[in-house]
Design a protein around this motif. Sequence first.
Motif, PDB file in Angstrom:
ATOM      1  N   TRP A 201      -8.191   0.637   6.332  1.00  0.00           N
ATOM      2  CA  TRP A 201      -8.025  -0.719   5.808  1.00  0.00           C
ATOM      3  C   TRP A 201      -9.044  -1.662   6.437  1.00  0.00           C
ATOM      4  O   TRP A 201      -9.682  -2.461   5.742  1.00  0.00           O
TER       5      TRP A 201
ATOM      6  N   VAL B 288     -15.064  -4.286   0.304  1.00  0.00           N
ATOM      7  CA  VAL B 288     -14.812  -3.396  -0.828  1.00  0.00           C
ATOM      8  C   VAL B 288     -13.337  -3.431  -1.192  1.00  0.00           C
ATOM      9  O   VAL B 288     -12.465  -3.507  -0.319  1.00  0.00           O
ATOM     10  N   ASP B 289     -13.040  -3.365  -2.491  1.00  0.00           N
ATOM     11  CA  ASP B 289     -11.665  -3.200  -2.943  1.00  0.00           C
ATOM     12  C   ASP B 289     -11.659  -2.314  -4.180  1.00  0.00           C
ATOM     13  O   ASP B 289     -12.676  -1.741  -4.565  1.00  0.00           O
ATOM     14  N   ARG B 290     -10.495  -2.211  -4.829  1.00  0.00           N
ATOM     15  CA  ARG B 290     -10.351  -1.282  -5.955  1.00  0.00           C
ATOM     16  C   ARG B 290     -11.178  -1.682  -7.179  1.00  0.00           C
ATOM     17  O   ARG B 290     -11.314  -0.895  -8.118  1.00  0.00           O
ATOM     18  N   HIS B 291     -11.714  -2.879  -7.155  1.00  0.00           N
ATOM     19  CA  HIS B 291     -12.501  -3.340  -8.297  1.00  0.00           C
ATOM     20  C   HIS B 291     -14.012  -3.192  -8.087  1.00  0.00           C
ATOM     21  O   HIS B 291     -14.793  -3.493  -8.990  1.00  0.00           O
ATOM     22  N   THR B 292     -14.412  -2.735  -6.914  1.00  0.00           N
ATOM     23  CA  THR B 292     -15.842  -2.681  -6.599  1.00  0.00           C
ATOM     24  C   THR B 292     -16.577  -1.666  -7.472  1.00  0.00           C
ATOM     25  O   THR B 292     -17.667  -1.928  -7.978  1.00  0.00           O
TER      26      THR B 292
ATOM     27  N   LEU C  90     -12.547  -1.036   4.964  1.00  0.00           N
ATOM     28  CA  LEU C  90     -12.713  -1.614   3.627  1.00  0.00           C
ATOM     29  C   LEU C  90     -12.926  -3.122   3.702  1.00  0.00           C
ATOM     30  O   LEU C  90     -13.769  -3.681   2.987  1.00  0.00           O
ATOM     31  N   GLN C  91     -12.165  -3.792   4.568  1.00  0.00           N
ATOM     32  CA  GLN C  91     -12.348  -5.233   4.730  1.00  0.00           C
ATOM     33  C   GLN C  91     -13.731  -5.533   5.300  1.00  0.00           C
ATOM     34  O   GLN C  91     -14.414  -6.476   4.884  1.00  0.00           O
TER      35      GLN C  91
ATOM     36  N   VAL D 185       0.834  -1.204   0.000  1.00  0.00           N
ATOM     37  CA  VAL D 185       0.000   0.000   0.000  1.00  0.00           C
ATOM     38  C   VAL D 185       0.866   1.249   0.000  1.00  0.00           C
ATOM     39  O   VAL D 185       0.499   2.290  -0.539  1.00  0.00           O
TER      40      VAL D 185
ATOM     41  N   MET E 256      -5.407   2.752  -1.838  1.00  0.00           N
ATOM     42  CA  MET E 256      -5.982   1.446  -1.530  1.00  0.00           C
ATOM     43  C   MET E 256      -7.086   1.082  -2.515  1.00  0.00           C
ATOM     44  O   MET E 256      -7.330  -0.088  -2.795  1.00  0.00           O
ATOM     45  N   LEU E 257      -7.771   2.120  -3.015  1.00  0.00           N
ATOM     46  CA  LEU E 257      -8.913   1.907  -3.905  1.00  0.00           C
ATOM     47  C   LEU E 257      -8.632   2.337  -5.345  1.00  0.00           C
ATOM     48  O   LEU E 257      -9.516   2.206  -6.200  1.00  0.00           O
TER      49      LEU E 257
END
Length: 423
Positions: free
Chosen positions: A83, A91-95, A86-87, A66, A156-157
């Motif tokens: 962090w 959710v992650d960068r592809h959401t 998000l967990q 990161v 992170m996203l």
Amino acid sequence: MNARVVVTGMGAVTPLGNDAPSTWQGLAEGRSGVGRLTSIDTTGFDVAIAGQVKDFRLSEVVPESVGLRHLLRPGAFGVGAAWEALQDAGVDRHTYDSADMGVAMGACVDRPDLQWLVDVGALRDRTGRDDAFSTYAPSDALAYSQNIAVATMARMLDATGPVAGLSTACSASGHSIGEAFRSLQEGDATLMLAGGYDSLTTWLDVLCFGLLGALTKEYNDDPQRASRPFDGDRSGFVLGEGGVVLVLEELEAARARGARILAEILGYGTSLNAWRITDSPPDGSGAVESMQAAIADAGLAPADIDYVVAHGTSTQGNDLSETVAIRKVFGDDADRLLVSSPKSMAGHLTAAAAALSMFTAIGAINHGLVPPTINLDTPDRRLDLDFVPNTARTADVRHVLVNAFAFGGTNSGLVVGRYEEER
């Protein structure tokens, strides 16, 4: 556009615990996180206590990929909480598309650590070297930019949407959550990380707040009893530190991905006292306006609010002003309100304080439990609300008002409610 906005994830690094579950457990148990200051040598100081985060190591929580190199202590708390949030939200960068995700954080502006400057000055005096500062990499200056932790969260996203770092002192994270709420309402984003982080436990902060007369000096030998909002024997607040971050999403997008919805943000209001820099006005003005604006923005009446998470600092003036303001806003309904202050347990997280209060509100909604105001042992006849003294209270909590007030007179109010499919 007036989209509905929901909370789908939470993260916390606080004096009560290094994650959200342990922080909530501490609040529910009425456990104090205040202790002896360990970050500085307090020899000769009038104040030797604070609510400090314990044994937190960011590298054990967040992957090094990161990019953690330039984060100072407050930013590390914020990134760790982000962090976890998000967990928690899944959710992650592809959401969502990068342009549909953003960050809004409340934080104080970082500055070079004064002990570091003293050490550099001593090196120069000892060696006679004019280039004493050259022993430090130019990139070290990045650590003192307020944007670094915010940018790390955005990475992170891969977020390229709305990004803001707000510095409005002790109401900063209230404003950041409110501004994120507006971005989502107005269709400028689909997901926002919002909250705050801070760590004013340096020797300069302890010294300066002490000189202002804002900190209690009476409980160095009994730190867990030091923070006592609304108590007759209150004598000043206790500094705290930490980070609390929420994942906010536009409702239809959250539903479409099957997100677990924790609560719904309903209203946001702001105001300015324009009175004194450090004191709240005795008539509650400023606070009255931010509370009224938030309730009206939510489309509710004062009678719809079940619980107020108070700013409740444990100073003589603030606690009186806030009590007066609540009575003015709620009238006869004030007598049945539950009111409590998480600062009694965690200390004052300054720029992150309102985010901890929002975390408290959402916990109360989901667990049917209102955390107490601890150390409330001696009644103050001027403060006549139900402050949930010392023991958590079981309650059906549907709507909560969250107060945040700050030096300089900036105020924020937020209304959060139980999620209902049809509202």
